[in-house]
Design a protein around this motif. Structure first.
Motif, PDB file in Angstrom:
ATOM      1  N   LYS A   1      38.605  31.468  51.698  1.00 40.71           N
ATOM      2  CA  LYS A   1      39.067  32.836  52.023  1.00 40.71           C
ATOM      3  C   LYS A   1      39.270  33.893  50.841  1.00 40.71           C
ATOM      4  O   LYS A   1      38.988  34.921  51.236  1.00 40.71           O
ATOM      5  CB  LYS A   1      40.493  32.473  52.663  1.00 40.71           C
ATOM      6  N   ILE A   2      39.693  33.230  49.764  1.00 41.65           N
ATOM      7  CA  ILE A   2      39.865  34.507  48.894  1.00 41.65           C
ATOM      8  C   ILE A   2      38.183  34.996  48.366  1.00 41.65           C
ATOM      9  O   ILE A   2      38.192  36.148  48.229  1.00 41.65           O
ATOM     10  CB  ILE A   2      40.118  33.550  47.489  1.00 41.65           C
ATOM     11  N   GLN A   3      37.328  33.974  48.330  1.00 42.41           N
ATOM     12  CA  GLN A   3      35.895  34.733  47.973  1.00 42.41           C
ATOM     13  C   GLN A   3      35.705  35.417  49.369  1.00 42.41           C
ATOM     14  O   GLN A   3      34.920  36.724  48.913  1.00 42.41           O
ATOM     15  CB  GLN A   3      34.782  33.251  47.906  1.00 42.41           C
ATOM     16  N   GLU A   4      35.750  35.214  50.632  1.00 43.20           N
ATOM     17  CA  GLU A   4      35.447  36.064  51.691  1.00 43.20           C
ATOM     18  C   GLU A   4      36.196  37.535  51.530  1.00 43.20           C
ATOM     19  O   GLU A   4      35.326  38.408  51.745  1.00 43.20           O
ATOM     20  CB  GLU A   4      35.798  35.400  52.838  1.00 43.20           C
ATOM     21  N   LYS A   5      37.426  37.428  51.544  1.00 37.69           N
ATOM     22  CA  LYS A   5      38.202  38.617  51.414  1.00 37.69           C
ATOM     23  C   LYS A   5      37.858  39.609  50.010  1.00 37.69           C
ATOM     24  O   LYS A   5      37.541  40.773  50.139  1.00 37.69           O
ATOM     25  CB  LYS A   5      39.641  38.414  51.097  1.00 37.69           C
ATOM     26  N   VAL A   6      37.510  39.059  48.918  1.00 32.01           N
ATOM     27  CA  VAL A   6      37.073  39.767  47.943  1.00 32.01           C
ATOM     28  C   VAL A   6      35.621  40.546  48.086  1.00 32.01           C
ATOM     29  O   VAL A   6      35.190  41.503  48.109  1.00 32.01           O
ATOM     30  CB  VAL A   6      36.838  39.019  46.686  1.00 32.01           C
ATOM     31  N   ARG A   7      34.731  39.462  48.699  1.00 29.10           N
ATOM     32  CA  ARG A   7      33.247  39.997  48.879  1.00 29.10           C
ATOM     33  C   ARG A   7      33.152  41.105  50.063  1.00 29.10           C
ATOM     34  O   ARG A   7      32.472  42.041  49.849  1.00 29.10           O
ATOM     35  CB  ARG A   7      32.437  38.719  49.573  1.00 29.10           C
ATOM     36  N   LEU A   8      34.229  40.846  51.137  1.00 27.04           N
ATOM     37  CA  LEU A   8      34.273  42.003  51.911  1.00 27.04           C
ATOM     38  C   LEU A   8      34.774  43.302  51.455  1.00 27.04           C
ATOM     39  O   LEU A   8      34.364  44.306  51.875  1.00 27.04           O
ATOM     40  CB  LEU A   8      34.992  41.460  53.368  1.00 27.04           C
ATOM     41  N   ALA A   9      35.988  43.102  50.641  1.00 27.96           N
ATOM     42  CA  ALA A   9      36.626  44.450  50.235  1.00 27.96           C
ATOM     43  C   ALA A   9      35.564  45.063  49.105  1.00 27.96           C
ATOM     44  O   ALA A   9      35.646  46.350  49.189  1.00 27.96           O
ATOM     45  CB  ALA A   9      37.777  43.992  49.555  1.00 27.96           C
ATOM     46  N   ASN A  10      34.838  44.433  48.431  1.00 25.68           N
ATOM     47  CA  ASN A  10      33.868  44.863  47.275  1.00 25.68           C
ATOM     48  C   ASN A  10      32.689  45.557  48.040  1.00 25.68           C
ATOM     49  O   ASN A  10      32.318  46.656  47.677  1.00 25.68           O
ATOM     50  CB  ASN A  10      33.656  43.915  46.490  1.00 25.68           C
ATOM     51  N   ALA A  11      32.154  44.878  48.893  1.00 28.97           N
ATOM     52  CA  ALA A  11      30.933  45.136  49.547  1.00 28.97           C
ATOM     53  C   ALA A  11      29.868  45.843  48.660  1.00 28.97           C
ATOM     54  O   ALA A  11      28.961  46.640  48.856  1.00 28.97           O
ATOM     55  CB  ALA A  11      31.152  46.293  50.478  1.00 28.97           C
ATOM     56  N   GLY A  12      29.663  44.885  47.451  1.00 27.92           N
ATOM     57  CA  GLY A  12      28.584  45.192  46.503  1.00 27.92           C
ATOM     58  C   GLY A  12      28.839  46.575  45.777  1.00 27.92           C
ATOM     59  O   GLY A  12      27.843  47.142  45.088  1.00 27.92           O
ATOM     60  N   ALA A  13      30.114  46.958  45.553  1.00 27.56           N
ATOM     61  CA  ALA A  13      30.403  48.365  44.981  1.00 27.56           C
ATOM     62  C   ALA A  13      30.701  48.202  43.601  1.00 27.56           C
ATOM     63  O   ALA A  13      30.345  49.237  42.660  1.00 27.56           O
ATOM     64  CB  ALA A  13      31.424  49.137  45.500  1.00 27.56           C
ATOM     65  N   MET A  14      31.104  47.151  42.934  1.00 28.76           N
ATOM     66  CA  MET A  14      31.565  46.769  41.634  1.00 28.76           C
ATOM     67  C   MET A  14      31.068  45.459  41.257  1.00 28.76           C
ATOM     68  O   MET A  14      30.902  44.568  42.042  1.00 28.76           O
ATOM     69  CB  MET A  14      32.888  47.192  41.541  1.00 28.76           C
ATOM     70  N   SER A  15      31.100  45.282  39.840  1.00 24.26           N
ATOM     71  CA  SER A  15      30.772  44.014  39.407  1.00 24.26           C
ATOM     72  C   SER A  15      32.184  43.116  38.936  1.00 24.26           C
ATOM     73  O   SER A  15      33.152  43.914  38.305  1.00 24.26           O
ATOM     74  CB  SER A  15      29.869  44.076  38.188  1.00 24.26           C
ATOM     75  N   LEU A  16      32.385  42.015  39.236  1.00 24.02           N
ATOM     76  CA  LEU A  16      33.489  41.148  38.841  1.00 24.02           C
ATOM     77  C   LEU A  16      32.977  39.921  37.866  1.00 24.02           C
ATOM     78  O   LEU A  16      32.167  39.266  37.921  1.00 24.02           O
ATOM     79  CB  LEU A  16      33.964  40.595  40.038  1.00 24.02           C
ATOM     80  N   PHE A  17      33.724  40.184  36.638  1.00 26.77           N
ATOM     81  CA  PHE A  17      33.355  39.244  35.635  1.00 26.77           C
ATOM     82  C   PHE A  17      34.644  38.160  35.382  1.00 26.77           C
ATOM     83  O   PHE A  17      35.792  39.093  35.291  1.00 26.77           O
ATOM     84  CB  PHE A  17      32.991  39.855  34.150  1.00 26.77           C
ATOM     85  N   SER A  18      34.294  37.002  35.536  1.00 24.25           N
ATOM     86  CA  SER A  18      35.385  36.115  35.444  1.00 24.25           C
ATOM     87  C   SER A  18      35.553  35.271  34.269  1.00 24.25           C
ATOM     88  O   SER A  18      34.428  34.865  33.530  1.00 24.25           O
ATOM     89  CB  SER A  18      35.611  35.269  36.731  1.00 24.25           C
ATOM     90  N   LEU A  19      36.637  35.059  33.637  1.00 26.25           N
ATOM     91  CA  LEU A  19      36.968  34.299  32.299  1.00 26.25           C
ATOM     92  C   LEU A  19      38.039  33.254  32.688  1.00 26.25           C
ATOM     93  O   LEU A  19      39.065  33.512  33.048  1.00 26.25           O
ATOM     94  CB  LEU A  19      37.477  35.105  31.214  1.00 26.25           C
ATOM     95  N   GLY A  20      37.234  31.882  32.797  1.00 30.85           N
ATOM     96  CA  GLY A  20      38.225  30.784  33.139  1.00 30.85           C
ATOM     97  C   GLY A  20      38.735  30.210  31.724  1.00 30.85           C
ATOM     98  O   GLY A  20      37.958  29.867  30.820  1.00 30.85           O
ATOM     99  N   PHE A  21      39.974  30.518  31.571  1.00 29.78           N
ATOM    100  CA  PHE A  21      40.651  30.057  30.276  1.00 29.78           C
ATOM    101  C   PHE A  21      41.421  28.527  30.392  1.00 29.78           C
ATOM    102  O   PHE A  21      42.162  28.069  31.120  1.00 29.78           O
ATOM    103  CB  PHE A  21      42.026  30.851  29.895  1.00 29.78           C
ATOM    104  N   GLY A  22      40.579  27.573  29.488  1.00 29.14           N
ATOM    105  CA  GLY A  22      41.208  26.420  29.632  1.00 29.14           C
ATOM    106  C   GLY A  22      40.656  25.253  30.425  1.00 29.14           C
ATOM    107  O   GLY A  22      39.558  25.558  31.282  1.00 29.14           O
ATOM    108  N   ASN A  23      41.306  24.016  30.480  1.00 29.48           N
ATOM    109  CA  ASN A  23      40.591  22.903  31.405  1.00 29.48           C
ATOM    110  C   ASN A  23      41.058  22.808  32.979  1.00 29.48           C
ATOM    111  O   ASN A  23      40.254  22.122  33.407  1.00 29.48           O
ATOM    112  CB  ASN A  23      40.808  21.635  30.543  1.00 29.48           C
ATOM    113  N   ASP A  24      42.167  23.488  33.139  1.00 31.91           N
ATOM    114  CA  ASP A  24      42.809  23.285  34.470  1.00 31.91           C
ATOM    115  C   ASP A  24      42.411  24.456  35.479  1.00 31.91           C
ATOM    116  O   ASP A  24      42.687  24.294  36.434  1.00 31.91           O
ATOM    117  CB  ASP A  24      44.108  23.240  34.449  1.00 31.91           C
ATOM    118  N   VAL A  25      41.462  25.449  34.808  1.00 29.74           N
ATOM    119  CA  VAL A  25      41.083  26.561  35.770  1.00 29.74           C
ATOM    120  C   VAL A  25      40.246  25.873  36.846  1.00 29.74           C
ATOM    121  O   VAL A  25      39.289  24.966  36.425  1.00 29.74           O
ATOM    122  CB  VAL A  25      40.524  27.542  34.830  1.00 29.74           C
TER     123      VAL A  25
END
Length: 859
Positions: free
Chosen positions: A416-440
């Motif tokens: 659901k998180i992936q779906e909501k962000v994809r629909l809200a963004n609609a390809g308008a901007m880039s999302l770069f993610s930094l996963g910190f540590g082992n539990d992410v």
């Protein structure tokens, strides 16, 4: 009862050689594959005449042909002992590389690997495991490396030559390519050499060679020869020069690194064609950077408390200083609540940067983790600023998310998180993610970014985390072009790799490859379009095609189909990425195509395995071994974590047993003592417990972990499955925590642990009680019991089923029986020194002399 705890985590047997990322180990003593004490069964004093494996040569030769690197690792070793023993081969290689070939040569015979579909290879592997045979694996080795390992039994006074080949497309990052060779010398070797030959028809801009272990004495050993289009680098220390007073253990240890870049005089790159396949490298020089509008989304949940929060604040202060004055930025901090530094984007003026830095330094950890709400807030902020014309028209919008945990507040369903962000963004901007540590939840971030024109990166905990954070930002912060589209003649090419990219970053490069329908390079037209800082880019031009015969008229270095293999490598990588974010029909199609190409070009990928059939030996017969390429999920698993854990309860009388996490208890009634040791290894590892060659009786056990496996942490493991065979009696037992399968004289019976039953004939007696206890008596052989246990953690509402193996009577087995338990069935002699206080209060330490080995143990 007095117990001796064998610290097998540090007594696995001497590692004789490790060079160039290669570990060549002698596996006697407490063997690494079976953890078995070998040698004479009655040693009363410490042996001093042990002979080592002699490693004669290690050569690492890398050939780079237009960024496509092919590395050949060759090692030759001699078993100088008077008895056969296992010689192991280990090699650290880049995670982005695909193994393409592995072979072993002994006595004039070459045993080569074969790449197969993973499921088929797995069946072959499991068949081998049921017979007590070993396996070679690729596993996690570090941040950017993974490890290939294989071992083979080598006859006395015989030699073996290992050859491993792997290939990869070098990635341009921050204006350079890197070739890294892991070097770890455990003992000087007679011939040790690293070489690299680089062929770049575009021209070589610079070449640097260095190493993390280089001292002033070693500097002059790095030889470098360059011309306009070629470079040769070599490093060949003698056995004496491999010694390094400043290095760990006094021997060279670290990374040998080659960095280089190519000349970029042509605006739109070069086309290179070999044998009907082309490759286009696109990274035009002198493009102006595009202003950016960036929202930093910072996790301040309670799990960030401490060092991670300090490092995040330090990195953010440094990153803010690198913003350009024409950039705009915002800061959102979140836990289960979301708050903004300001409700709108701010121009990156000196005054605003100073104020933002002061704010960042005040961020403190607290609360849960609402990733969904935080990212949607950033999307809405950028959308609002764009709609209100508060940002330059020619600018790019991006979000940089930093988090260390799993969504635990607000929307917590990953899909659901992936779906909501994809629909809200609609390809308008880039999302770069930094996963910190082992539990992410790295897979969440990976898909989230790739569905929104970005990439994810794992940030490893350590003293250099600030450098990692800042380094990733530098990679993606300066966009030169957006919405880049590279087109080629519709009728002239086919099987094109990805040719549309969201961004071209400063210091990076876009690579497109494909197949020419007709080898007509005279009329090869290329069309490029994109959005830049100074307007839309649109150009069509006739490509300049490199003629290899002209550039390198006298060279025969090339593996002539390199453009085709580069195309295959790139296509597989992109199909695997596509499969992660595609709906099921497209996912299945992408996986099927990637599998076919992997098999066609003999690449060990996440879809395939390499099966190496080792030579037939007296003990094992023909033994298939497996080399696997890890998936990201497997990469999150911890490095092998071996450590001692004291036995916690009294055992029933018996020769030897194993259960728990898992711990082995070997009772020695005549000594009024017991030997105890633990193994805590990677889930899925198979151990040989008992092997009696004379009768064909074999017991193997496979370990499993708790369902809540924590990557890169100490995790308890347990035996989850036993395979028991007896060749002469025609018996095979497959015992798991779920069920029991009995194969005997062509008949198959499947039992459940809740059953109460018995099976009896002239050769065996099997009894199962509903108390989850299985007792097996084999005529004139052995009697043993397997019990299914259930461990419950009430505090965590968790439980674990596992198996224990208990030997009840073993005196009928032959004197040649061995294995983790079997080696002790006919007694073992040892001596120990006087005790002295140990590190743990109440424990005492002694030195044990057993079977020619010296081991530190705890009483």
């Amino acid at each position: 009862m007095l117990l001796l705890l064998l610290l097998i985590c540090i007594c696995i047997g001497p590692l004789v050689q490790v060079q160039g990322g290669l570990v060549v180990s002698r596996r006697d003593g407490l063997r690494q594959d079976a953890r078995e004490v070998t040698g004479s069964s009655s040693i009363k004093k410490r042996s001093t005449d042990r002979k080592h494996v002699e490693v004669h040569s290690v050569r690492v030769a890398c050939t780079v042909t237009s960024r496509f690197a092919r590395t050949v690792v060759t090692s030759k070793a001699l078993n100088a002992a008077n008895a056969s023993q296992e010689i192991g081969f280990k090699m650290d290689l880049p995670k982005t590389a695909f193994i393409t070939s592995f072979s072993m040569e002994m006595d004039g015979h070459v045993y080569a690997g074969e790449v197969k579909e993973k499921d088929k290879a797995k069946k072959q592997y499991e068949k081998a495991v049921s017979k007590g045979q070993s396996a070679g694996l690729v596993k996690v080795s570090g941040r950017t490396m993974e490890q290939f390992s294989m071992s083979i039994n080598v006859a006395a006074k015989s030699s073996v030559t290992f050859v491993l080949i792997y290939e990869e497309l070098l990635q341009r990052t921050l204006g350079q390519y890197e070739i890294v060779t892991r070097v770890k010398v455990e003992q000087p070797v007679q011939e040790f050499q690293i070489t690299a030959d680089i062929y770049e028809p575009q021209g070589i801009a610079f070449v640097e060679a260095t190493a993390t272990f280089l001292t002033n004495e070693l500097l002059n050993l790095v030889e470098k020869t360059t011309t306009d289009t070629k470079a040769h680098i070599s490093f060949s220390p003698t056995a004496e020069q491999q010694r390094c007073a400043q290095c760990p253990q006094g021997l060279i240890n670290g990374d040998f690194i080659i960095k280089y870049d190519v000349k970029r005089e042509k605006d739109f790159g070069e086309i290179q064609v070999v044998n009907g396949y082309f490759v286009h490298f696109f990274s035009p020089p002198d493009l102006a950077r595009v202003p950016k509008n960036v929202v930093f989304v910072i996790d301040r949940s309670i799990s960030m408390e401490g060092k991670k929060m300090v490092q995040t604040r330090d990195a953010m202060v440094s990153i803010l200083k690198d913003l350009h004055e024409d950039d705009h930025f915002g800061i959102i901090q979140f836990d289960d609540k979301i708050s903004n530094w300001k409700e709108h984007l701010t121009r990156a003026s000196e005054e605003n940067i100073s104020a933002a830095s002061h704010f960042v330094k005040s961020i403190k950890a607290r609360g849960a983790t609402d990733i969904n709400g935080a990212v949607l807030s950033a999307v809405n902020m950028l959308k609002r600023e764009r709609q209100n014309d508060n940002v330059p028209e020619r600018s790019v919008d991006m979000i940089i998310l930093l988090t260390d945990g799993n969504p635990s507040s607000g929307e917590t369903r990953v899909e659901k998180i992936q779906e909501k962000v994809r629909l809200a963004n609609a390809g308008a901007m880039s999302l770069f993610s930094l996963g910190f540590g082992n539990d992410v939840d790295y897979s969440l971030l990976d898909v989230l970014s790739r569905e929104n024109k970005g990439i994810a990166r794992r940030i490893f905990e350590g003293s250099d985390a600030v450098v990692q954070l800042k380094g990733f930002y530098e990679e993606v912060s300066n966009v030169l072009l957006s919405e880049v589209d590279l087109r080629y003649p519709d009728n002239g090419v086919s099987a094109l790799t990805k040719n549309r990219y969201s961004q071209l970053f400063s210091g990076s490069e876009i690579v497109v490859a494909g197949r020419l329908n007709e080898n007509d390079v005279e009329n090869f037209l290329v069309e490029v379009s994109g959005q830049g800082a100074e307007g839309d880019l649109h150009k069509q031009w006739k490509a300049d095609v490199v003629s290899w015969d002209v550039v390198y008229p006298d060279e025969e270095y090339i593996f002539g189909d390199f453009t085709e293999r580069l195309w295959a490598y790139l296509t597989i990588q992109q199909l695997l990425e596509k499969s992660d974010i595609s709906p099921q029909p497209e996912k299945d199609e992408a996986i099927a195509r990637a599998l076919n190409i992997s098999l066609q070009y003999s690449f060990v990928t996440p879809l395939t395995s390499m099966v190496v059939t080792k030579p037939e030996t007296e003990e094992t017969g023909r033994s298939p071994s497996i080399a696997d390429k890890l998936t990201e999920g497997q990469r999150q698993q911890a490095e092998r974590n071996r450590g001692p854990t004291a036995a916690s309860r009294t055992r029933a009388r018996g020769v030897g047993d194993v259960d728990g996490d898992p711990h082995f208890i070997i009772e020695l009634p005549d000594r009024e003592d017991a030997l105890c040791f633990n193994i805590n290894d990677r889930p899925g590892t198979v151990y040989n417990l008992v092997r009696d060659q004379k009768s064909g009786f074999v017991v193997n056990g496979q370990i499993v972990s708790k369902k809540t496996f924590t990557p890169q942490a100490k995790n308890n493991t347990y035996f989850g499955r036993f395979a028991v065979t007896h060749r002469k009696l025609g018996l095979q037992l497959d015992v798991s925590t779920d069920h029991i399968s009995v194969f005997h004289n062509g008949k198959h019976v499947r039992l459940q642990w809740s059953d109460t039953t018995s099976m009896k004939d002239d050769s065996l007696d099997i009894r199962l009680t509903n108390s989850c206890s299985l007792t097996v008596s084999l005529r004139h052989t052995i009697k043993f019991r397997i019990i299914r246990h259930t461990k419950i953690w009430k505090k965590y509402h968790d439980q674990q089923d596992y198996l224990g193996f208990y030997t009840l009577d073993s005196h009928h087995l032959s004197s040649s029986v061995h294995g983790l338990l079997g080696q002790f069935y006919h007694g073992v002699e040892f001596e120990v020194t006087d005790s002295h206080p140990g590190e743990v209060e109440g424990n005492s330490n002694v030195i044990m002399y057993i079977k020619g080995q010296t081991i530190n143990v705890t009483r």
